[in-house]
Enzyme design. Structure first.
Site: not given
Length: 918
Positions: A306, A400-401, A404, A424, A460, A492
Site C-alpha cells: 500500500d 552518508h547513508e 553505504h 563507516e 550548537t 562506529h
C-alpha cells in the site's frame, strides 16, 4: 547506519572472528628502477596466503576484452601471483571517466565462494595499447576444505537459530539460507551462511545477524550483526501502487522544506492531475515515500503493497511534505546523485542508473526514531521528534547513508572490525564532501568537518554533530579494541580514525583531486576483508593511478602517518600486559589457567590450524605446545589444574558428528583419552582436579553432572527431580555448582558443594529470596581458598550490581567478599574466576547493545577486569589496557590471563598483579 540506537538481540556461540591470519612472503618481483622514492608500495605481502595483496608499478601488455585480458595476465605469471585463474569468477568491472578498467574477480574453492576473497586487475588503454597497471586483493592459497557438508541441512539451520540466546526471541526467529561459503584461514572451513532474523518479544524491534555454521564440525564459526535488515534480493520498489490512468510526466512542484522554506522540486504529474515526488530528470529515478509514522520494521525488504510516493492534488505540496522530511530527502537524493555523476563519473548508487528510493517519517516501537540507515535497497529516515528534526534534514546524513549503497556495489566491505569501520569512514567522508561541495563551504569552515550537525532543533552544531572528522584521532591514542559483541568489533567506534585521515587528505590536496582518489580506492582497490593498512595502500595506489606527483603522494602518506595508520600500528599501542598468544579469535577461544599454565584454542605463529588447543606457561617463557589431535574438529572449552587438561571436541570423525570430552597431560606427549561422546547430548562446563574430571551434560532440557575418576567412564551424580546444574567447579575432591529449580512460578538458585568421597551434598546456600529480602539469583559458583564463592544479584533490574559472597564448605554460613553497593561491583552476567588469594571479575559499565553511552564510547565504557582479595577489600583494576577485556582465568595468587582486544585482537594476555590505578 549513522549511529546505533535500536537494540538488537544478543546472540551466543561465536562472536566476530578474524578470518585471515599469518603473513606469508610472496615471490620477489622486478619493478621499475624509479619506483623506490614513491611512497606507494610496489609489493605488499598477503596474509595467510602466498598471493600478494598488492602489486603496483606495472606496465605490461594485455590483449583482448578486459576480463579475458585480466585472466590471461594472471595465468601468464603464476610465480608472481600464485593465483589459479580457474578459481576466479568475474564479479563485474568498473570503468572510470578516464577509460581505465578494473576487473573484479571472486575466488571459488571447488565452486563455492570464498568469504571476502576478491582479486582485482587494473587495466589502462584500449586495443593494442591496453596494459596491466596493477593487481591485488585477497586470494587465499592453500585451501583444502571439503566441499560437501557432513552435517544435515536441518541441523545447520537449527545451529544458526541456536545462536539466539533469548529463548523467547529464538522461538520466533527465522534463518534465511544464503548458501555454502568457505571461510578462509589455513585450510579453510566449509560453512553454511544464514541470515537469522528475530523480533524482540518486549519491544517488537527486529534484528538481523549473519551466522556462518561450520558444515563439517557443526558449530557456529562466525557471527556478526547484519548492517542492513533487508532480505537478500529485496527490491526497493516492491508492489507500489501503479499510476492511475497512464504514464506520469515530468513536472515541477513547490513544497516547504523541513524549516518551512518554499523550494522547487522535480516531481511527476499524473494523468488525473495529481503530483508525486518522483524525479525523472536523472538516469536514476528518484522516488520518495512518507511512512506517515509507521514503524520502520514495516519497511524491511520490499515496500509494503500500500506504499505510494508522497502525493499532492496539485503542484503545491502540503506542509506535511516538509515536516515529514520528505522534501529534504528528495532534494538530498538528487544532490548526492549529481555529486557522484558530475564529480566522479558514477551513474547512481549501483553505477548502472538503478532506482533511488527514500522512506521518511518512520518510528520505532511507537516512538520517534532518531536515526537513519541504508537498508540494502533504500534509505530510511527516522521521524526525529523532540530535539531532532527528521534525519533527512541533514544533507551529510543523506550523503552518508547513500554512500553505504555505493560501498555495497563496489568494495562491499564486510561490516565487521576494521573493514566495517572503513565502510563507516568512507560514508562519513563522502557525506561531508557532498554537503561541503553543494553548499560551497570552505574546508576551513568550522562546520565542514561536522557530520549530522543540522539535525538538531536546538544547540550548537558542534554539540549536535555525531562525529567530528577533524578531531585528530589516531590508532595509537584512540583505537578502541572491541570484540564482535560490541558495535560489530568497533565499526562506529573506530571509523573516525580512518575518516580523519581521509579528511586531512581533502584538506591538504585539492578537494576534487582528493574525492577522485578516495573514490577510486573504493571502487577499484578495496576488497571486503581489507583493514586500515590495506585501506592506506589502496588510497596511495589510487593516487598513483590518477597521476598524482610524488610530492602529493607523500602528502597522502603523511595524512595516514599522522593518524597512526601504518604497518604494525597495533604493536605501538601501550599495554601493561604480556601477550601469550596473539590473534585468538572467536568466542570458542575461552582460556583456562592454573598452577602456572594456560590452555586455550587459537593459532600459533607460522601455523594455519586455528581450531586446535594449545598450552604454555603463564610466564610466557617457552613456546606453546599443541594438546589436541589434528582431526579437523574444533577443540575448545577447556579446563586445567596445571598438570592436565580436559576439553570438548566438536565435529565429525569416523563415528559421525558429535561432541566428545577429551583429556590429556599438559606435556603434549599424550595420551589423549576420551571420557564421553554423544551425537545428541551436549557436554559443557568441563573441570579437572588431579584424577577427577567432571562435566555437565544437557539432555532433554535438563542439565546434570557427570564425574570420571582415574579415566573411568563418567557416571552421573543424581540431582533431585526437576533440578539442573550450571557453573560447575572442581577442587581437591569437592564439586561445586549452581543448582536451580522452580518453586511455583519462582526460580530458585542455590550454590552447592558436593563431596566426592562422601557422595553427598555438604552445603547449599539459596540466593536471597526470603521474607523481607529483595529477590535475587546466584551464579558464577567457584571453589577457591577453602570456600565456595558466587555472585548474588537482584532479579529484574538490568542495571543492578551484585555482591560476591563466600560460603563455608560444610554449610555453616556465609560472608560477603564484596558488597553490591561498592563502586565497580559485578554487573549482571559478570564473569568470575578465583585463586586462593583473589577473586577476579568482569564489569560491563554500559550495555554492549543498544544506544551508546551519554559521553560516547570511550575506554572507560568498555568491559574491564577488576580484582578483590578473597578476604575482602576494595576492588582494583587488573589492567589499564584500553580495549575490551574478556574471559578472565585466574592463575596463582593475583595473576590472571584473559582475552584483550586493545590491539584489535583479541590476544591472550597475562598480568601478575592489579594495576592499582589507571
Amino acid at each position: 547506519m549513522l549511529r546505533r540506537t535500536r537494540t538488537p538481540h544478543a546472540f551466543g556461540a561465536a562472536t566476530a572472528a578474524a578470518v585471515v591470519l599469518a603473513l606469508a612472503a610472496p615471490p620477489a618481483l622486478a619493478l621499475p628502477a624509479d619506483a623506490s622514492p614513491d611512497p606507494v608500495p610496489a609489493l605488499v605481502a598477503g596474509q595467510d596466503t602466498a598471493a600478494p595483496q598488492l602489486v603496483t608499478g606495472l606496465s605490461e601488455p594485455a590483449a583482448g576484452a578486459p576480463a579475458d585480458a585480466a585472466r590471461a595476465h594472471l595465468a601468464a605469471h603464476p610465480d608472481r601471483y600464485r593465483v589459479d585463474p580457474g578459481e576466479l569468477v568475474e564479479a563485474g568491472s568498473e570503468r572510470d571517466a578516464d577509460g581505465r578498467r578494473t576487473v573484479r574477480f571472486e575466488q571459488r574453492h571447488g565452486g563455492i565462494p570464498v568469504f571476502g576473497a576478491q582479486y582485482l586487475v587494473h587495466l589502462t588503454g584500449e586495443g593494442a595499447a591496453q596494459r596491466v597497471e596493477s593487481v591485488g586483493g585477497k586470494y587465499f592459497t592453500g585451501l583444502s576444505a571439503p566441499t560437501t557438508a557432513t552435517v544435515p541441512d536441518a541441523a545447520l539451520r537449527e545451529l544458526a537459530l541456536g545462536a539466539v540466546q533469548d529463548a523467547r526471541a529464538r522461538a520466533g526467529a527465522t534463518a534465511e539460507d544464503r548458501g555454502a561459503v568457505v571461510l578462509p584461514g589455513g585450510a579453510g572451513r566449509l560453512a553454511r551462511h544464514f541470515t537469522v532474523r528475530t523480533t524482540d518479544p518486549a519491544s517488537g524491534d527486529r534484528a538481523a545477524r549473519e551466522v556462518y555454521v561450520d558444515a563439517v564440525a557443526g558449530v557456529v564459526a562466525l557471527a556478526y550483526d547484519a548492517r542492513t535488515p533487508s532480505p537478500a534480493g529485496a527490491s526497493p520498489t516492491g508492489d507500489a501502487a501503479p499510476s492511475p490512468g497512464g504514464d506520469p510526466q515530468p513536472a515541477t512542484g513547490t513544497t516547504p522544506d523541513v524549516h518551512g522554506n518554499a523550494v522547487k522540486v522535480n516531481a511527476v504529474r499524473l494523468p488525473d492531475g495529481g503530483y508525486r515526488l518522483t524525479d525523472l530528470t536523472r538516469h536514476s529515478v528518484i522516488t520518495t515515500y512518507d511512512a506517515a509514522g509507521r514503524d520502520a520494521d514495516d519497511f524491511v525488504g520490499p515496500l509494503p503493497a500500500d506504499a505510494v510516493p508522497v502525493a499532492s492534488p496539485g503542484p503545491d505540496f502540503p506542509a506535511a511534505t516538509g515536516t515529514s522530511g520528505a522534501t529534504d530527502a528528495h532534494l538530498g537524493a538528487g544532490t548526492v546523485y549529481d555529486f557522484y555523476r558530475d564529480r566522479l563519473g558514477r551513474d547512481g548508487l549501483d553505477g548502472k542508473g538503478g532506482p533511488i528510493v527514500s522512506v521518511v517519517n518512520v518510528t520505532s516501537g511507537g516512538k520517534p526514531y532518531a536515526n537513519a540507515y541504508w537498508d540494502g535497497t533504500k534509505m530510511v529516515y527516522g521521524s526525529g521528534g523532540g530535539a531532532y528534526f527528521p534525519f533527512s534534514a541533514a544533507l551529510d546524513v543523506t550523503g552518508h547513508e547513500m554512500t553505504h549503497g555505493v560501498v555495497a556495489h563496489t568494495a562491499n566491505l564486510t561490516y565487521l572490525g576494521q573493514s566495517g569501520a572503513m565502510d563507516e569512514a568512507l560514508a562519513d567522508y563522502f557525506g561531508n564532501a557532498i554537503e561541503v561541495t553543494a553548499r560551497g563551504l570552505s574546508m576551513n569552515d568550522p562546520k565542514a568537518a561536522l557530520l549530522g550537525e543540522d539535525k538538531c532543533r536546538t544547540g550548537t552544531p558542534q554539540a549536535c554533530a555525531d562525529r567530528h572528522l577533524d578531531d585528530h584521532r589516531t590508532t595509537v591514542a584512540d583505537y578502541l579494541g572491541a570484540t564482535g559483541a560490541l558495535d560489530n568489533g568497533g565499526v562506529h567506534l573506530n571509523s573516525p580514525v580512518f575518516a580523519g585521515a581521509l579528511w586531512d587528505i581533502r584538506r591538504t590536496l585539492d578537494p576534487l583531486t582528493a574525492d577522485r582518489v578516495v573514490y577510486r580506492a573504493l571502487a577499484d582497490y578495496l576488497t571486503p576483508l581489507d583493514d586500515f593498512v590495506d585501506g592506506r595502500d589502496a588510497v596511495l595506489a589510487a593516487g598513483r593511478s590518477l597521476g598524482l606527483s610524488r610530492a602529493q603522494l607523500r602528502t597522502v602518506a603523511a595524512a595516514f602517518d599522522a593518524h597512526g595508520i601504518k604497518a604494525g600500528w597495533q604493536h605501538r599501542i601501550g599495554t601493561d600486559s604480556r601477550t601469550l598468544l596473539p590473534d585468538v579469535s572467536g568466542s570458542m577461544s575461552l582460556p583456562a589457567a592454573a598452577d602456572g599454565h594456560w590452555v586455550a584454542m587459537g593459532p600459533i605463529s607460522g601455523r594455519t590450524d586455528r581450531n586446535a588447543l594449545y598450552t604454555g606457561p603463564t610466564t610466557g617463557r617457552t613456546a606453546p605446545v599443541r594438546l589436541s589431535p589434528d582431526d579437523g574438529r574444533y577443540h575448545s572449552y577447556a579446563a586445567t589444574d596445571g598438570a592436565g587438561a580436559v576439553w570438548i571436541a566438536v565435529g565429525t570423525d569416523a563415528r559421525g558428528w558429535g561432541q566428545e570430552v577429551l583429556t590429556a597431560p599438559l606435556t603434549g606427549a599424550g595420551p589423549v583419552r576420551s571420557l564421553f561422546h554423544s551425537a545428541t547430548q551436549q557436554p559443557g562446563g568441563v573441570q579437572v582436579s588431579g584424577r577427577d574430571v567432571a562435566f555437565l551434560v544437557r539432555d532433554a532440557g535438563r542439565t546434570g553432572v557427570r564425574l570420571s575418576r582415574d579415566g573411568a567412564p563418567a557416571v552421573e551424580i543424581p540431582l533431585p527431580e526437576g533440578h539442573s546444574a550450571s557453573d560447575l567447579t572442581l577442587r581437591d575432591g569437592l564439586l561445586g555448582w549452581t543448582e536451580s529449580w522452580h518453586e511455583g512460578e519462582q526460580q530458585v538458585t542455590a550454590p552447592t558443594v558436593y563431596s566426592i568421597a562422601a557422595g553427598r551434598v555438604t552445603a547449599q546456600y539459596t540466593a536471597h529470596s526470603g521474607a523481607g529480602a529483595r529477590p535475587s539469583e546466584a551464579y558464577g559458583t567457584r571453589l577457591a581458598g577453602g570456600r565456595l564463592l558466587w555472585v548474588d544479584i537482584p532479579l529484574g533490574d538490568a542495571g543492578a550490581h551484585g555482591s560476591i559472597r563466600s560460603g563455608a564448605l560444610d554449610g555453616s554460613g556465609t560472608s560477603e567478599v564484596l558488597s553490591g553497593d561498592t563502586p565497580n561491583a559485578p554487573t549482571r552476567g559478570s564473569l568470575i574466576t578465583a585463586s586462593d588469594q583473589a577473586v577476579t571479575y568482569r564489569v560491563v559499565p554500559h550495555s554492549l547493545l543498544g544506544p551508546a553511552p551519554a559521553g560516547g564510547w570511550t575506554n572507560a565504557a568498555l568491559p574491564k577486569l577488576w580484582q578483590v582479595p578473597l578476604a575482602g577489600g576494595a576492588p582494583q583494576r587488573v589492567s589499564c589496557d584500553r580495549g575490551d577485556q574478556d574471559q578472565p582465568a585466574a592463575d596463582q595468587g593475583t595473576r590472571v590471563v584473559w582475552l584483550d582486544a586493545t590491539g584489535g585482537g583479541p590476544d591472550l594476555v597475562v598480568r601478575d598483579r592489579p594495576a592499582v590505578t589507571c
